[in-house]
Design a protein around this motif. Structure first.
Motif, PDB file in Angstrom:
ATOM      1  N   GLU A 251      11.215   2.574   0.332  1.00 25.42           N
ATOM      2  CA  GLU A 251       9.859   2.106   0.080  1.00 25.42           C
ATOM      3  C   GLU A 251       8.956   3.211  -0.467  1.00 25.42           C
ATOM      4  O   GLU A 251       7.938   2.916  -1.108  1.00 25.42           O
ATOM      5  CB  GLU A 251       9.250   1.558   1.379  1.00 25.42           C
ATOM      6  CG  GLU A 251       9.903   0.277   1.868  1.00 25.42           C
ATOM      7  CD  GLU A 251       9.379  -0.160   3.225  1.00 25.42           C
ATOM      8  OE1 GLU A 251       9.096  -1.358   3.402  1.00 25.42           O
ATOM      9  OE2 GLU A 251       9.269   0.715   4.117  1.00 25.42           O
ATOM     10  N   LEU A 252       9.313   4.456  -0.231  1.00 26.50           N
ATOM     11  CA  LEU A 252       8.467   5.565  -0.649  1.00 26.50           C
ATOM     12  C   LEU A 252       8.878   6.160  -1.990  1.00 26.50           C
ATOM     13  O   LEU A 252       8.022   6.473  -2.826  1.00 26.50           O
ATOM     14  CB  LEU A 252       8.475   6.667   0.417  1.00 26.50           C
ATOM     15  CG  LEU A 252       7.756   6.337   1.730  1.00 26.50           C
ATOM     16  CD1 LEU A 252       8.007   7.433   2.754  1.00 26.50           C
ATOM     17  CD2 LEU A 252       6.253   6.183   1.493  1.00 26.50           C
ATOM     18  N   ILE A 253      10.191   6.342  -2.204  1.00 22.23           N
ATOM     19  CA  ILE A 253      10.656   6.990  -3.430  1.00 22.23           C
ATOM     20  C   ILE A 253      10.288   6.131  -4.642  1.00 22.23           C
ATOM     21  O   ILE A 253      10.555   4.927  -4.681  1.00 22.23           O
ATOM     22  CB  ILE A 253      12.172   7.243  -3.364  1.00 22.23           C
ATOM     23  CG1 ILE A 253      12.464   8.274  -2.270  1.00 22.23           C
ATOM     24  CG2 ILE A 253      12.709   7.727  -4.704  1.00 22.23           C
ATOM     25  CD1 ILE A 253      13.933   8.536  -2.056  1.00 22.23           C
ATOM     26  N   GLY A 254       9.674   6.750  -5.617  1.00 19.37           N
ATOM     27  CA  GLY A 254       9.191   6.045  -6.800  1.00 19.37           C
ATOM     28  C   GLY A 254       7.732   5.648  -6.695  1.00 19.37           C
ATOM     29  O   GLY A 254       7.129   5.231  -7.691  1.00 19.37           O
ATOM     30  N   LYS A 255       7.150   5.756  -5.497  1.00 25.06           N
ATOM     31  CA  LYS A 255       5.727   5.459  -5.311  1.00 25.06           C
ATOM     32  C   LYS A 255       4.934   6.770  -5.286  1.00 25.06           C
ATOM     33  O   LYS A 255       5.464   7.834  -4.993  1.00 25.06           O
ATOM     34  CB  LYS A 255       5.513   4.721  -3.987  1.00 25.06           C
ATOM     35  CG  LYS A 255       6.276   3.416  -3.849  1.00 25.06           C
ATOM     36  CD  LYS A 255       5.794   2.384  -4.831  1.00 25.06           C
ATOM     37  CE  LYS A 255       6.340   1.002  -4.499  1.00 25.06           C
ATOM     38  NZ  LYS A 255       7.813   0.963  -4.402  1.00 25.06           N
ATOM     39  N   THR A 256       3.636   6.668  -5.577  1.00 25.49           N
ATOM     40  CA  THR A 256       2.775   7.848  -5.531  1.00 25.49           C
ATOM     41  C   THR A 256       2.222   8.039  -4.122  1.00 25.49           C
ATOM     42  O   THR A 256       2.367   7.167  -3.256  1.00 25.49           O
ATOM     43  CB  THR A 256       1.617   7.707  -6.528  1.00 25.49           C
ATOM     44  OG1 THR A 256       0.777   6.617  -6.097  1.00 25.49           O
ATOM     45  CG2 THR A 256       2.135   7.437  -7.930  1.00 25.49           C
ATOM     46  N   HIS A 257       1.538   9.162  -3.960  1.00 31.05           N
ATOM     47  CA  HIS A 257       0.928   9.455  -2.660  1.00 31.05           C
ATOM     48  C   HIS A 257      -0.188   8.481  -2.317  1.00 31.05           C
ATOM     49  O   HIS A 257      -0.641   8.452  -1.157  1.00 31.05           O
ATOM     50  CB  HIS A 257       0.378  10.889  -2.652  1.00 31.05           C
ATOM     51  CG  HIS A 257       1.438  11.931  -2.441  1.00 31.05           C
ATOM     52  ND1 HIS A 257       1.816  12.369  -1.202  1.00 31.05           N
ATOM     53  CD2 HIS A 257       2.217  12.600  -3.330  1.00 31.05           C
ATOM     54  CE1 HIS A 257       2.757  13.295  -1.317  1.00 31.05           C
ATOM     55  NE2 HIS A 257       3.027  13.444  -2.610  1.00 31.05           N
ATOM     56  N   ASP A 258      -0.629   7.689  -3.289  1.00 31.66           N
ATOM     57  CA  ASP A 258      -1.693   6.722  -3.010  1.00 31.66           C
ATOM     58  C   ASP A 258      -1.284   5.719  -1.951  1.00 31.66           C
ATOM     59  O   ASP A 258      -2.157   5.126  -1.299  1.00 31.66           O
ATOM     60  CB  ASP A 258      -2.080   5.972  -4.297  1.00 31.66           C
ATOM     61  CG  ASP A 258      -2.748   6.894  -5.302  1.00 31.66           C
ATOM     62  OD1 ASP A 258      -3.189   7.979  -4.881  1.00 31.66           O
ATOM     63  OD2 ASP A 258      -2.810   6.539  -6.491  1.00 31.66           O
ATOM     64  N   ILE A 259       0.010   5.513  -1.768  1.00 33.80           N
ATOM     65  CA  ILE A 259       0.480   4.550  -0.770  1.00 33.80           C
ATOM     66  C   ILE A 259       0.092   4.985   0.636  1.00 33.80           C
ATOM     67  O   ILE A 259       0.002   4.161   1.550  1.00 33.80           O
ATOM     68  CB  ILE A 259       2.019   4.375  -0.876  1.00 33.80           C
ATOM     69  CG1 ILE A 259       2.468   3.132  -0.079  1.00 33.80           C
ATOM     70  CG2 ILE A 259       2.760   5.618  -0.394  1.00 33.80           C
ATOM     71  CD1 ILE A 259       3.935   2.817  -0.265  1.00 33.80           C
ATOM     72  N   LEU A 260      -0.169   6.296   0.802  1.00 33.12           N
ATOM     73  CA  LEU A 260      -0.553   6.830   2.118  1.00 33.12           C
ATOM     74  C   LEU A 260      -2.050   7.094   2.212  1.00 33.12           C
ATOM     75  O   LEU A 260      -2.513   7.611   3.242  1.00 33.12           O
ATOM     76  CB  LEU A 260       0.202   8.136   2.408  1.00 33.12           C
ATOM     77  CG  LEU A 260       1.730   8.066   2.358  1.00 33.12           C
ATOM     78  CD1 LEU A 260       2.318   9.447   2.597  1.00 33.12           C
ATOM     79  CD2 LEU A 260       2.259   7.074   3.395  1.00 33.12           C
ATOM     80  N   PHE A 261      -2.822   6.739   1.193  1.00 33.24           N
ATOM     81  CA  PHE A 261      -4.244   7.061   1.178  1.00 33.24           C
ATOM     82  C   PHE A 261      -4.976   6.260   2.250  1.00 33.24           C
ATOM     83  O   PHE A 261      -4.904   5.028   2.277  1.00 33.24           O
ATOM     84  CB  PHE A 261      -4.839   6.763  -0.196  1.00 33.24           C
ATOM     85  CG  PHE A 261      -6.280   7.151  -0.329  1.00 33.24           C
ATOM     86  CD1 PHE A 261      -6.648   8.486  -0.315  1.00 33.24           C
ATOM     87  CD2 PHE A 261      -7.266   6.189  -0.450  1.00 33.24           C
ATOM     88  CE1 PHE A 261      -7.982   8.858  -0.441  1.00 33.24           C
ATOM     89  CE2 PHE A 261      -8.591   6.542  -0.570  1.00 33.24           C
ATOM     90  CZ  PHE A 261      -8.947   7.881  -0.565  1.00 33.24           C
ATOM     91  N   SER A 262      -5.666   6.975   3.126  1.00 34.45           N
ATOM     92  CA  SER A 262      -6.353   6.321   4.247  1.00 34.45           C
ATOM     93  C   SER A 262      -7.826   6.057   3.957  1.00 34.45           C
ATOM     94  O   SER A 262      -8.451   5.267   4.660  1.00 34.45           O
ATOM     95  CB  SER A 262      -6.257   7.199   5.508  1.00 34.45           C
ATOM     96  OG  SER A 262      -6.938   8.428   5.324  1.00 34.45           O
TER      97      SER A 262
END
Length: 686
Positions: A251-262
């Protein structure tokens, strides 16, 4: 426009560079042709103006697309626009050779150069089909009459478009090929050198491979690791990263750090991070990220950029540690400090901390303020005569110091509490309520540090003194009245909570101590008659529900004697909305006895006198209605005489009993005036 007319970097983006150059060249050549055309055919100046405007439009559109990064779209757009720009005039000018196929060949070459073999082939086939259609139209005479008649010079000018295009493309193609060959030679030399170095490095890497694997294993076990490219796209995450973020690696690989933006940090929070990474420098900071389940977690991150041989950053590795628990602890500590500080600020309370080892005392600003000093938080030096002992009231000093020393030297965890007076800056005395507790270490052992508070209770002490004075006055007044006086609250169960009790002057009363009754209200029921105790509970429950005045009579038993009492109370709500009852009880035994005697007399009058009166009525009826002889009348009179004597005897006894009851009456009420008026109750014929 200055930015749009600036050529792109030829090395970094060759395609964009060629789109830019070909657009400029086509525009310049077209402008040159229009200038010559205007010179040779001035009568067609509107036609040349339109052609020049279209050429400028083509240039602006494609330069803009290319500038904003749409290089592929600009390549197609330029090719198609040029093809239409050349082909359409073939029809409007009356013949496919005006300006003709030569210019279309330049467009086909441009398409091949920008779009590749497939794009060039597509444009070439499209040109063949269009020119064939134009040739059929011309054969059938369906083309319009020629508007431009070219001479050899004008045809030479028109031919310059494909010729110059071919020359430019030949230059760029050969130059690019030559540059590529030179670059290939340099790269080949570099690679040979690199191969040798790689072989040497490989041998070293083989030796260090196990060591690096151990390092990686230790890093993966101890830290939260992620690798991302320059765009912030995840390339690798370890198990710890997945655990803390609650995302799987897929789910994480290929995604940017924005997926964790709080959303916790403002945009400027990342400015320093961005500047460091652009310069290829490591960065360390704390970040609040959002997990998959929506919860936030904190990490302490060290971000290290990877730089290639050209000094360019191509990826980053972030090594993180989970500091969520630490952050939550710090947040709770901050909240506790803020809460404690707020409580201290809004309350009439000052804080202090004493270290027995260093003999140092810290005081809050509120502590100083309650004594009239405007000082910030800090220590109060004994050498300045400002210690709390120096400011104690002489009458309180010895006892206050003794109690405090016992607290300091003791081993109890109980709360220290004391009351004393301290001298205000103005010279007045301030009543202080002091409380403290010794702090404990992480093992629960007492330390030599004590934390306490001082509360100014001067107003409360004065209020209590006034209350005591008022209570003493009320007690003095109510102690002279015959009955008992009360102030009490009623619970739902009917139980009373006495706020004030006074016995009065009555002889017959409860024997319990007044303080004991206040502590244990049920003590007043000890003298109540057993049959009336339930009456008390019922009336109290009813009063609690209805909040209406209380009034009922009950019996008490004192020294074996039954006495009657009357309890009355009225409710009143205090400022907090709580109902408080104010009432009294008094002895009504004499009144009960008097009423009982009157009831007995009335009973006797209505029952005992009835028999002789009936006898007299019967005899007098015979005398009045019968035709009696003198002897018979005399005989009836003799019979009536004993009846009259019996009636007279009963009346004398009744008067004697009444006089006795009247003399023992404690009410001391003169009923004579009321009795004299009784005649008005009977009708008489005068």
């Amino acid at each position: 426009m200055n930015h749009i007319l600036r050529p792109p970097d030829k090395i970094k983006n060759y395609q964009a560079y060629m789109v830019f150059m070909l657009t400029i060249i086509w525009s310049a050549v077209t402008a040159l042709v229009v200038v010559f055309g205007l010179f040779y055919f001035p009568q067609l100046k509107s036609r040349w103006a339109i052609l020049l405007g279209v050429a400028l439009l083509i240039a602006i559109v494609n330069l803009s697309l290319n500038y904003y990064g749409h290089t592929r779209k600009a390549s197609w757009s330029l090719t198609i626009m040029l093809w239409l720009y050349i082909t359409v005039p073939c029809y409007s000018a009356g013949g496919i050779f005006a300006p003709g196929i030569l210019s279309q060949m330049a467009v086909i070459l441009t398409a091949g150069f920008l779009l590749g073999r497939r794009g060039g082939l597509a444009i070439g086939l499209l040109t063949i089909a269009a020119d064939f259609a134009l040739a059929l139209l011309e054969v059938n005479g369906q083309l319009p009459a020629p508007t431009v008649v070219h001479d050899p010079i004008s045809r030479w000018i028109s031919a310059m478009i494909p010729i110059i295009t071919i020359l430019v493309m030949q230059y760029y193609a050969i130059n690019h090929l030559r540059s590529s060959l030179r670059s290939m030679q340099r790269e080949t030399l570099k690679r040979r050198t690199a191969v040798a170095q790689r072989e040497q490095a490989f041998n070293e890497l083989v030796e260090r491979e196990k060591e690096l694997e151990d390092y990686k294993y230790a890093l993966d076990i101890s830290s939260i690791v992620a690798i991302s490219n320059v765009d912030g796209v995840f390339l690798y995450v370890n198990d710890n990263f997945c655990k803390v973020s609650k995302y799987s690696a897929e789910e994480l690989i290929g995604k940017t750090h924005d997926i964790l933006f709080s959303g916790y940090h403002p945009p400027e929070y990342f400015d320093e991070l961005g500047a460091a990474l652009m310069e290829g420098k490591p960065y360390r900071g704390e970040f609040c990220n959002k997990a998959k389940d929506g919860s936030n977690y904190w990490v302490d991150s060290t971000i290290v950029p990877f730089v290639n041989d050209e000094g360019e950053v191509y990826q980053y590795i972030s090594i993180n540690s989970d500091i969520t628990a630490k952050k939550e602890a710090v947040q709770q500590l901050r909240i506790s400090k803020e809460r404690y500080k707020s409580i201290i600020e809004v309350s009439n309370m000052g804080a202090w901390e004493y270290d027995l080892d260093t003999q140092r005392v810290w005081y809050s600003s509120q502590y100083f303020a309650m004594l009239g000093f405007d000082r910030p938080d800090g220590t109060w030096e004994d050498t300045q005569g400002m210690s709390w002992v120096d400011r104690l009231h002489p009458d309180d000093r010895e006892n206050a110091v003794r109690i405090f020393n016992e607290f300091l030297n003791g081993t109890s965890t109980d709360l220290y509490e004391n009351f004393f007076r301290m001298r205000h800056k103005s010279g007045d005395w301030v009543w202080i309520w002091s409380r403290a507790r010794k702090l404990q270490d992480h093992r629960g052992n007492l330390t030599n540090i004590s934390l306490g508070t001082h509360t100014d209770i001067s107003a409360r002490v004065k209020a209590e003194q006034k209350t005591k004075e008022s209570e003493q006055l009320i007690r003095k007044i109510t102690s002279q009245v015959p009955g008992n006086t009360y102030m009490f609250e009623i619970e739902e169960t009917g139980k009373l909570n006495f706020l004030f009790v006074n016995r009065g002057t009555e002889e017959y009363n409860f024997t319990a101590d007044l303080a004991d009754i206040s502590r244990n209200p049920d003590r007043i029921l000890e003298v109540w008659h057993e049959d009336d105790r339930s009456l008390f509970v019922e009336n109290m429950k009813k009063a609690y529900k209805t909040e209406r005045p209380i009034s009922f009579q009950y019996r008490i038993v004192v020294d074996g004697v039954i006495r009657w009492r009357w309890l009355q109370a009225v409710p009143e709500k205090d400022q907090e909305g709580k109902v408080v009852w104010y009432g009294a009880t008094r002895d009504v035994t004499a009144l009960v006895d008097y009423i009982a005697s009157a009831e007995q007399i009335l009973y006797d009058i209505s029952h005992v006198l009835r028999r002789p009166i009936c006898s007299m009525l019967g005899i007098t009826t015979l005398i009045s209605e019968g035709n009696l002889s003198p002897d018979e009348a005399l005989e009836l009179a003799r019979q009536m005489h004993p009846v009259a004597k019996e009636l007279d005897k009963f009346m004398k006894e009744l008067n004697q009993v009444y006089e006795q009851k009247k003399h023992v009456d404690q009410l001391n009420i003169n009923f004579a005036a009321l009795v004299d008026k009784r005649n008005s109750l009977f009708e008489r014929d005068d």
